[in-house]
Design an enzyme around this catalytic site. Structure first.
Site, PDB file in Angstrom:
ATOM      1  N   GLY A 120       0.802  -1.216   0.000  1.00 25.19           N
ATOM      2  CA  GLY A 120       0.000   0.000   0.000  1.00 25.19           C
ATOM      3  C   GLY A 120       0.832   1.261   0.000  1.00 25.19           C
ATOM      4  N   GLY A 121       2.102   1.140  -0.405  1.00 26.41           N
ATOM      5  CA  GLY A 121       2.952   2.329  -0.504  1.00 26.41           C
ATOM      6  C   GLY A 121       3.214   3.024   0.807  1.00 26.41           C
ATOM      7  N   SER A 197       5.271  -5.567  -1.886  1.00 24.70           N
ATOM      8  CA  SER A 197       5.425  -4.158  -2.212  1.00 24.70           C
ATOM      9  C   SER A 197       6.040  -3.413  -1.024  1.00 24.70           C
ATOM     10  CB  SER A 197       4.081  -3.567  -2.648  1.00 24.70           C
ATOM     11  OG  SER A 197       4.240  -2.256  -3.163  1.00 24.70           O
ATOM     12  N   ALA A 198       5.354  -2.394  -0.480  1.00 26.23           N
ATOM     13  CA  ALA A 198       5.900  -1.686   0.677  1.00 26.23           C
ATOM     14  C   ALA A 198       6.116  -2.634   1.848  1.00 26.23           C
ATOM     15  CB  ALA A 198       4.966  -0.546   1.085  1.00 26.23           C
ATOM     16  N   ASP A 302       6.550  -4.970 -13.898  1.00 28.82           N
ATOM     17  CA  ASP A 302       6.609  -4.102 -12.723  1.00 28.82           C
ATOM     18  C   ASP A 302       7.681  -3.044 -12.948  1.00 28.82           C
ATOM     19  OD1 ASP A 302       6.768  -2.902 -10.244  1.00 28.82           O
ATOM     20  OD2 ASP A 302       7.211  -4.744  -9.139  1.00 28.82           O
ATOM     21  N   HIS A 332       2.728  -4.761 -11.154  1.00 24.42           N
ATOM     22  CA  HIS A 332       2.947  -4.602  -9.719  1.00 24.42           C
ATOM     23  C   HIS A 332       1.645  -4.888  -8.964  1.00 24.42           C
ATOM     24  CE1 HIS A 332       5.330  -3.136  -6.323  1.00 24.42           C
ATOM     25  NE2 HIS A 332       4.201  -2.620  -5.866  1.00 24.42           N
TER      26      HIS A 332
END
Length: 360
Positions: A120-121, A197-198, A302, A332
């Protein structure tokens, strides 16, 4: 010798061959588009693209909240995986959602523990978000593992290193927790830190911290599983430029996420963002010394794939036992949106975990 190999299982030899071809493709692309520090103009407001409203007090308003799912701890329900929420730190609002495969109730053997950090960045979503609830539930069932999905504080209200601090507190909490699912069902010689991701960034930094700290304060970690880990830098990579307008992670949106997450006043060549700068490479010595295994997964579609490949190559040079599993195409976060892609990832994870030697 293949660039990435895993002699304990033929599967990883096949992955090594496939990855070698994919790596060649990436390097050709990079040779045509070398890293560049140039600023990329944004044709659209990245904050509007991200559906964020910036507030003057270093907070954001998130008007589009994705759906959440509740836990399901009742063993009388006809479900394959039970789940429940356990508080870690009430004052910080941190907690963990623990997933237990029903089949574990019928066996005395203990299961691996996967400590999961969602994506979720650093800005969006939650351990309760339906997208990650479903992912972890299915992972627990397919991998046959206990999963602890950690709720950490979000930026910009809590900029990095808040998420890393929460991750470490979660590991300390797991080490001492007396909940029966964790106490009675987990094999604590078989613990993995995982994130997408994050969350992959968080798992990596937390792993470095754990490797450098007091072994008695956290569970004995066997390895890291980094799924499309979120890293950056001031110099653009070939894949970032090639996929600058990618609908899933446009370059300007990517920059905006880092601007909101990093400590105020630093750039993307900070150690939280770029693992190749400063003491980042030297810190991998701690992981090598502890004998951890690392699985890094990614895909050619990605924008961050070049950075993920660079991380795998850096680990390899530093003597870390690392497996790179990269596939062509996709995008991504594909495993969060496409169940079949998630199942492919679970198969890779299960093979990786089951093929590792017993913890010494």
């Amino acid at each position: 010798m293949p660039l990435f190999s895993f002699s304990n299982h033929k599967f990883f030899w096949r992955c090594s061959i496939a990855f070698a071809f994919f790596l060649t493709f990436l390097f050709i692309a990079n040779s045509l588009t070398p890293q560049t520090p140039s600023q990329i103009p944004c044709s659209k407001d990245p904050y509007k693209q991200l559906h964020l409203i910036l507030n003057p007090n270093d907070t954001v308003t998130r008007p589009n909240k994705p759906p959440d799912s509740p836990p399901a701890p009742d063993p009388t329900l006809p479900i394959l995986v039970l789940s429940k929420d356990l508080s870690i730190n009430q004052s910080k609002g941190t907690w963990a959602r623990v997933y237990l495969p029903r089949k574990a109730l019928d066996h005395t053997s203990k299961l691996p523990l996967v400590v999961f950090f969602h994506g979720g960045g650093f800005i969006f979503l939650s351990a309760a978000s339906t997208i990650f609830h479903d992912f972890c539930l299915n992972m627990a069932n397919d991998v046959v593992a206990v999963v602890a999905s950690v709720e950490y504080r979000l930026a910009p209200e809590h900029r990095l290193p808040a998420a890393y601090d929460d991750a470490m507190e979660a590991l300390h909490w797991i080490k001492t927790n007396q909940d029966d699912w964790l106490r009675d069902r987990v094999d604590y010689s078989n613990v993995f830190l995982m994130g997408s991701s994050a969350g992959g960034n968080i798992a990596y930094i937390a792993g470095l911290r754990a490797a450098a700290g007091d072994d008695d304060q956290v569970p004995k970690i066997k390895g890291l599983i980094l799924v499309q880990p979120f890293f950056g830098g001031t110099r653009r990579t070939g894949s970032e430029l090639r996929l600058r307008d990618d609908p899933h992670l446009a370059l300007c949106n990517n920059d905006a996420l880092w601007e909101l997450s990093l400590p105020v006043g630093v750039d993307r060549d900070h150690e939280y963002c770029n693992p190749t700068v400063g003491n980042g490479p030297a810190r991998l010595e701690m992981i090598r010394r502890l004998g951890w295994w690392v699985l890094v997964t990614g895909c050619g579609g990605d924008p961050l794939v070049d950075r993920q490949v660079q991380l795998v190559r850096l680990m390899r040079r530093k003597g870390v036992r690392v497996v790179g599993h990269f596939t062509p195409g996709d995008y991504h976060g594909v495993q969060d949106s496409e169940p079949l892609k998630a199942k492919e990832l679970y198969r890779v994870m299960k093979t990786f975990i089951s093929a590792l030697p017993a913890q010494e």
